[in-house]
Design a protein around this motif. Structure first.
Motif, PDB file in Angstrom:
ATOM      1  N   GLY A   1       7.008   4.910  -6.723  1.00  0.00           N
ATOM      2  CA  GLY A   1       7.541   4.024  -8.031  1.00  0.00           C
ATOM      3  C   GLY A   1       6.637   4.507  -9.080  1.00  0.00           C
ATOM      4  N   ARG A   2       7.509   4.833 -10.091  1.00  0.00           N
ATOM      5  CA  ARG A   2       6.910   5.396 -11.450  1.00  0.00           C
ATOM      6  C   ARG A   2       5.853   4.710 -12.016  1.00  0.00           C
ATOM      7  NH1 ARG A   2       9.207   9.878 -14.051  1.00  0.00           N
ATOM      8  NH2 ARG A   2      11.079   9.553 -12.843  1.00  0.00           N
ATOM      9  N   ALA A   3       6.027   3.178 -11.818  1.00  0.00           N
ATOM     10  CA  ALA A   3       5.122   2.102 -12.509  1.00  0.00           C
ATOM     11  C   ALA A   3       3.767   2.236 -11.715  1.00  0.00           C
ATOM     12  CB  ALA A   3       5.847   1.118 -12.657  1.00  0.00           C
ATOM     13  N   ASN A   4       3.831   2.562 -10.692  1.00  0.00           N
ATOM     14  CA  ASN A   4       2.608   2.270  -9.765  1.00  0.00           C
ATOM     15  C   ASN A   4       1.420   3.441  -9.778  1.00  0.00           C
ATOM     16  OD1 ASN A   4       3.671   0.143  -8.665  1.00  0.00           O
ATOM     17  ND2 ASN A   4       4.589   1.128  -6.988  1.00  0.00           N
TER      18      ASN A   4
ATOM     19  N   LEU B   1       2.681  -1.340   0.930  1.00  0.00           N
ATOM     20  CA  LEU B   1       1.179  -1.920   0.407  1.00  0.00           C
ATOM     21  C   LEU B   1       1.030  -2.471  -0.845  1.00  0.00           C
ATOM     22  CD1 LEU B   1      -1.370   0.822   2.044  1.00  0.00           C
ATOM     23  CD2 LEU B   1      -1.062  -1.914   2.635  1.00  0.00           C
ATOM     24  N   PHE B   2       2.008  -1.444  -1.724  1.00  0.00           N
ATOM     25  CA  PHE B   2       2.108  -2.105  -3.309  1.00  0.00           C
ATOM     26  C   PHE B   2       2.936  -3.235  -3.250  1.00  0.00           C
ATOM     27  CE2 PHE B   2       1.792   2.489  -4.550  1.00  0.00           C
ATOM     28  CZ  PHE B   2       0.669   2.333  -5.558  1.00  0.00           C
ATOM     29  N   GLN B   3       3.787  -3.293  -2.287  1.00  0.00           N
ATOM     30  CA  GLN B   3       4.489  -4.432  -2.376  1.00  0.00           C
ATOM     31  C   GLN B   3       3.887  -6.008  -1.804  1.00  0.00           C
ATOM     32  OE1 GLN B   3       8.282  -3.771  -0.507  1.00  0.00           O
ATOM     33  NE2 GLN B   3       8.760  -2.098  -1.531  1.00  0.00           N
ATOM     34  N   HIS B   4       3.233  -5.571  -0.778  1.00  0.00           N
ATOM     35  CA  HIS B   4       2.450  -6.780  -0.054  1.00  0.00           C
ATOM     36  C   HIS B   4       1.268  -7.331  -0.917  1.00  0.00           C
ATOM     37  CE1 HIS B   4       0.297  -8.859   3.153  1.00  0.00           C
ATOM     38  NE2 HIS B   4      -0.932  -8.199   2.441  1.00  0.00           N
ATOM     39  N   PHE B   5       0.758  -6.410  -1.780  1.00  0.00           N
ATOM     40  CA  PHE B   5      -0.477  -6.944  -2.686  1.00  0.00           C
ATOM     41  C   PHE B   5      -0.134  -7.188  -3.912  1.00  0.00           C
ATOM     42  CE2 PHE B   5      -2.939  -3.889   0.231  1.00  0.00           C
ATOM     43  CZ  PHE B   5      -3.824  -4.825   0.868  1.00  0.00           C
ATOM     44  N   GLU B   6       1.358  -7.118  -4.179  1.00  0.00           N
ATOM     45  CA  GLU B   6       2.031  -7.490  -5.313  1.00  0.00           C
ATOM     46  C   GLU B   6       1.169  -6.730  -6.617  1.00  0.00           C
ATOM     47  OE1 GLU B   6       2.331 -11.641  -5.589  1.00  0.00           O
ATOM     48  OE2 GLU B   6       4.050 -11.558  -4.042  1.00  0.00           O
ATOM     49  N   SER B   7       0.857  -5.571  -6.565  1.00  0.00           N
ATOM     50  CA  SER B   7      -0.065  -4.953  -7.482  1.00  0.00           C
ATOM     51  C   SER B   7       0.470  -3.435  -7.638  1.00  0.00           C
ATOM     52  CB  SER B   7      -1.436  -5.044  -6.791  1.00  0.00           C
ATOM     53  OG  SER B   7      -2.267  -3.947  -7.691  1.00  0.00           O
ATOM     54  N   HIS B   8       0.325  -3.100  -9.021  1.00  0.00           N
ATOM     55  CA  HIS B   8       0.716  -1.618  -9.390  1.00  0.00           C
ATOM     56  C   HIS B   8      -0.381  -0.749  -8.973  1.00  0.00           C
ATOM     57  CE1 HIS B   8       4.717  -2.965 -10.959  1.00  0.00           C
ATOM     58  NE2 HIS B   8       4.012  -3.770 -11.706  1.00  0.00           N
TER      59      HIS B   8
END
Length: 525
Positions: free
Chosen positions: A329-332, A396-403
């Motif tokens: 994901g480019r935004a992460n 992991l990015f999705q689970h933690f709802e973090s970038h």
């Protein structure tokens, strides 16, 4: 007490063969010699004349002209076994050796080892189910007939094979035989050898079958012994230590390998270099020694892999085609904490979890317990995580709802680091520099299996500078990659200097970064 009849197959180095036979016979054991029919006739006569007056040595009546992969190797072995059975009625065990083998234990130890358990030692793994054969022909060794030598008659070998395959000229394995495979270097009890010889006399169909298989020295005895002896009386291992390179060639041992060889849980080793005069002298004297203690470390194979199997730096690992698809994901932002001292990295990630809102996991590609949440099964094994690494990190990015996500890696995993940096997501790297004292290095050597509890101290001392240089080189390789977002902290820097690096790496206020840098015992071992 055990008395061994050594089945000695040789084709060169007549002086070495004579010395080996005399040494083995001097311990109260016996030697049955097959000197290759292709070898120099004068060399054979030299061996025969030198050992003619030794009643503990016998020569085969028929000398086979042996070729690699041919039935002739089995024929020569059977000839030597038959000669030994007749000549040495007091022999309790029959041990296969080559002219390149040398003892790595004393005769006293070997006799005691064989007396300790009433069993046979021969590798025997299922031919079709095991992965003993790594590359090349497998089933084709058996179902087609092989009359020619693959190395000396390559065109005839493959032409014959291709014609049989084209016209479907296959054959079946004898119905009551389960074909097994393993090393040709075995040690069998007298009663087992006699049963094998009886089997050979009563089963001409099996003899015909194996006589045209390819590389039968890896299958004939390995198949027949479990057929005539209960499995509970067989140990599926060899007592001769050998290591193979990535190219399938046996490793040769030299003068500086004495201590390593003594520490292996084997009685003999091959191949000993003919030029390793000092090693041969020491091992020869070892066979005659008494009262020796042998601490077993089994460190030699691990050391060989460590020192030779690393490949060319930067070229060992290429990107797998399935890894090229998908993006984090480019935004992460993926924040990689790279540290050889895992406990230091995990103290930092624990502090990050406690003092910031940035999710942080530990060495997810190295340890099963790495502060991972339940991700539906992709996280259940380390192997599965590595195989689906990008999918895992996206989850992991999705689970933690973090970038942002902090993840720990070992500096040896350069291929993983390069893979992450090549992604469209922003990737930052924080290298935790370390100092490696001798105590840490000794612990590291033990943890990675380079040495065991029985490894001689002087061997470990010799390893220390090599391992230290290797660990320091890992950090230098990382710096040499010249990554754009590269940061580093170190125990010899002040908390303020480390805080400056942490602030840029995590994108957190200076006060938070300083609190992280002052984490209690952050760099302690």
């Amino acid at each position: 007490m055990a008395r061994i009849a050594f089945i000695l197959l040789c084709h060169k180095d007549p002086k070495g063969v004579v010395a080996q036979a005399r040494r083995l016979a001097a311990s109260g054991d016996y030697v049955s010699i097959h000197f290759d029919g292709r070898a120099n006739a004068q060399e054979f006569e030299f061996v025969r004349a030198a050992l003619a007056d030794n009643s503990s040595v016998v020569f085969v009546q028929r000398r086979w002209k042996c070729g690699w992969g041919e039935w002739s190797l089995v024929g020569a072995t059977l000839e030597a076994v038959r000669a030994a059975v007749v000549a040495f009625p007091r022999a309790t065990h029959f041990y296969m050796l080559s002219g390149d083998c040398m003892p790595i234990k004393s005769a006293e130890y070997a006799h005691g080892f064989l007396d300790a358990e009433d069993c046979d030692y021969i590798e025997n793994f299922d031919f079709f189910e095991s992965d003993w054969i790594k590359t090349g022909l497998k089933e084709e060794r058996l179902i087609y007939r092989h009359w020619f030598n693959e190395r000396m008659q390559k065109w005839l070998f493959y032409t014959s094979y291709d014609l049989q395959r084209r016209f479907g000229l296959t054959r079946r394995v004898p119905a009551d035989i389960q074909v097994m495979i393993g090393s040709q270097w075995w040690c069998l009890r007298r009663q087992t050898v006699e049963k094998v010889l009886d089997f050979c006399a009563s089963r001409p169909d099996v003899m015909r079958f194996f006589s045209t298989t390819w590389i039968p020295d890896e299958t004939f005895f390995q198949t027949v012994v479990p057929h005539v002896v209960p499995r509970k009386e067989i140990r599926a291992r060899t007592l001769t230590y050998l290591v193979f390179t990535d190219y399938g060639m046996p490793v040769t041992f030299y003068n500086d390998h004495y201590d390593l060889l003594m520490g292996q849980n084997y009685l003999f080793a091959r191949k000993i270099s003919p030029e390793a005069i000092q090693l041969r002298q020491r091992l020869g004297a070892l066979w005659a020694a008494s009262g020796m203690h042998f601490p077993i470390s089994n460190a030699a194979t691990g050391l060989f892999r460590f020192l030779t199997a690393r490949g060319r730096i930067g070229r060992r690992f290429g990107q797998r085609f399935w890894e090229a698809e998908g993006s984090l994901g480019r935004a992460n932002s993926l924040l990689l904490v790279v540290a050889k001292k895992w406990h230091v990295a995990k103290r930092l990630t624990a502090a990050v979890r406690a003092q910031t809102l940035i999710p942080a996991v530990d060495f997810v590609f190295n340890e099963l317990d790495a502060h991972l949440p339940d991700l539906g099964g992709v996280e259940t094994t380390v192997e599965k995580r590595d195989r689906h690494r990008r999918a895992l990190i996206r989850l992991l990015f999705q689970h933690f709802e973090s970038h942002r996500l902090v993840l720990c890696l070992d500096p040896s995993a350069l291929y993983l680091i390069q893979d992450m940096v090549s992604d469209k997501a922003e990737t930052r790297i924080l290298l935790i520099d370390s100092q490696f004292d001798d105590d840490y290095l000794r612990g590291h050597i033990a943890r990675v299996g380079l040495a065991g509890t029985g490894t001689a101290p002087d061997v470990i001392e010799q390893l220390l500078p090599m391992v230290r240089a290797d660990l320091e080189h890992e950090a230098e390789r990382l710096r040499d990659m010249d990554f754009a977002a590269f940061h580093s902290i170190a125990p010899w820097l002040t908390p303020e200097e480390n805080a400056e690096q942490l602030a840029r790496f995590l994108d957190v206020p200076t006060e938070t970064a300083l609190a992280l840098a002052k984490t209690e015992y952050l760099f302690s071992d």
